[in-house]
Write an enzyme that holds these catalytic residues in place. Structure first.
Site, PDB file in Angstrom:
ATOM      1  N   SER A   1       0.855  -1.178   0.000  1.00 34.62           N
ATOM      2  CA  SER A   1       0.000   0.000   0.000  1.00 34.62           C
ATOM      3  C   SER A   1       0.898   1.238   0.000  1.00 34.62           C
ATOM      4  CB  SER A   1      -0.980  -0.038   1.166  1.00 34.62           C
ATOM      5  OG  SER A   1      -1.987   0.932   1.003  1.00 34.62           O
ATOM      6  N   PHE A   2       0.745   2.172   0.942  1.00 36.95           N
ATOM      7  CA  PHE A   2       1.634   3.338   0.925  1.00 36.95           C
ATOM      8  C   PHE A   2       3.081   2.916   1.148  1.00 36.95           C
ATOM      9  CE2 PHE A   2       3.148   7.539   2.595  1.00 36.95           C
ATOM     10  CZ  PHE A   2       3.002   8.213   1.395  1.00 36.95           C
TER      11      PHE A   2
END
Length: 402
Positions: free
Chosen positions: A232-233
């Protein structure tokens, strides 16, 4: 298409909880029946129903412990941990809701109770970091007491995950393949933002380097075969870390943005986005009001409320401005180790992930999962086993010569 819930985001978070069935963090029936009780897009209802399921799982764990059934207790505690984490998701934002604090602490407490009953319980770490510590776990592959140096993966998270969730999402797969695992929460993540109030920072190399120091000091870690996996991030922060931390043998960027600012403005109406940063004041005022209005929506505004909280800013325009700092543009040549980049087709968060691969000068592998792989959702959430198969086929080859 959604599976159970009509709202795309609510359904995606349901799938996220359900995805950990294979790794011991969920039961299909518990997840489906919980989702069926959530009859509207309401964060309060979401919290109540997932909390009820978490509490039932924890009660089952306690009963199993009393009966001397440690296997059932372990399984129930681990499921409870995932459900407590899931319960608090839509409460994220400022001011911090006491129910979020409670559910987060319960997810840690129940995870540790369950993990203590694993065949090889993890070591709980406090990683030294700028006058404080970052929470982490070291999971050992193989038998206890075996200090044979092995390849080791360091797991770094995204915006709304926890170090405990990383066990289900990535650690189990690594351990099954003979890799040690060091998982941690950094600034802006898990208890670091919740309990210490430390927000995200763009220079993740200064976060990962102290973690690498801890890893390479361990006799069972092969310092020449150290891998950083971000999802994800973390798909941004992992390659950013690799651009400055060169003790890594490989890096994995799973579904992250290439440039956060580009990702943010891509979600805005073009006529308004084109006014940034110093365009027509009236249009910028319209944009600011639109963002503030969006923040009040239970589903559509969740990501923005969460983002402001983890970055430590008070208003949407401040978040848009700081997004410029989170970019791999101009740093790609600094990444020296082989890098695996992936995304799922249709995922807007990682829409520009291929650009990272195109600009890297190190050996690279790019994979886009899709319907041909029976994989959908951000971070390959309906096909984590498919992701792990592709990743470790590549990673085993990269490390073979080291």
């Amino acid at each position: 298409m959604t599976l159970v819930l009509h709202d795309d985001l609510f359904d995606a978070q349901f799938v996220r909880a359900l995805a950990y069935t294979r790794s011991g963090g969920a039961e299909i029936g518990e997840c489906v029946e919980t989702a069926r009780r959530i009859t509207k897009t309401d964060g309060e209802l979401w919290y109540r129903e997932w909390l009820a399921t978490a509490e039932r799982a924890e009660q089952a764990a306690v009963a199993s412990t009393a009966a001397g059934d440690s296997v059932s207790a372990r399984d129930a505690y681990l499921r409870a941990s995932n459900y407590y984490r899931t319960a608090g998701l839509f409460l994220m934002g400022t001011p911090v809701d006491d129910r979020l604090r409670s559910s987060a602490h319960k997810q840690t407490e129940t995870f540790r109770a369950g993990a203590a009953l694993l065949a090889s319980p993890p070591e709980i770490l406090g990683i030294p970091y700028e006058g404080t510590t970052l929470p982490g776990y070291f999971f050992r592959a193989g038998d206890a007491g075996d200090d044979t140096p092995r390849p080791t993966v360091i797991l770094t998270n995204g915006y709304d995950g926890t170090v405990e969730e990383l066990y289900f999402a990535n650690a189990v797969a690594a351990l099954e393949r003979g890799y040690h695992v060091l998982a941690f929460d950094g600034p802006g993540q898990g208890s670091v933002i919740l309990d210490q109030g430390i927000p995200f920072r763009p220079d993740w190399e200064n976060v990962v380097s102290p973690v690498v120091d801890v890893a390479v000091a361990r006799p069972e870690v092969d310092a020449e075969r150290l891998v950083l996996i971000g999802w994800s991030f973390g798909g941004y922060t992992a390659p950013r870390a690799a651009s400055g931390e060169h003790r890594l043998a490989a890096c994995v960027a799973d579904s992250g943005p290439y440039d956060l600012y580009d990702t943010v403005i891509a979600r805005m109406p073009g006529v308004l986005a084109h006014q940034l940063p110093d365009g027509n004041r009236l249009m910028l005022s319209v944009l600011e009001k639109a963002l503030e209005s969006t923040m009040r929506k239970p589903s559509a505004g969740w990501a923005l409320r969460r983002n402001l909280w983890v970055h430590g800013v008070d208003d949407p325009m401040a978040y848009v401005e700081l997004a410029r700092e989170y970019s791999m543009k101009g740093r790609e040549h600094l990444v020296r180790c082989p890098t695996f980049v992936c995304r799922t087709a249709g995922d807007d968060i990682s829409a520009d992930a291929r650009k990272l691969t195109e600009h890297l000068t190190c050996p690279t592998e790019f994979v886009e999962f899709g319907h041909d792989d029976d994989v959908t959702g951000h971070c390959e959430m309906t096909g984590r086993a498919v992701f792990h198969q592709r990743l470790y086929r590549w990673l085993d080859g990269v490390l073979a010569g080291r």
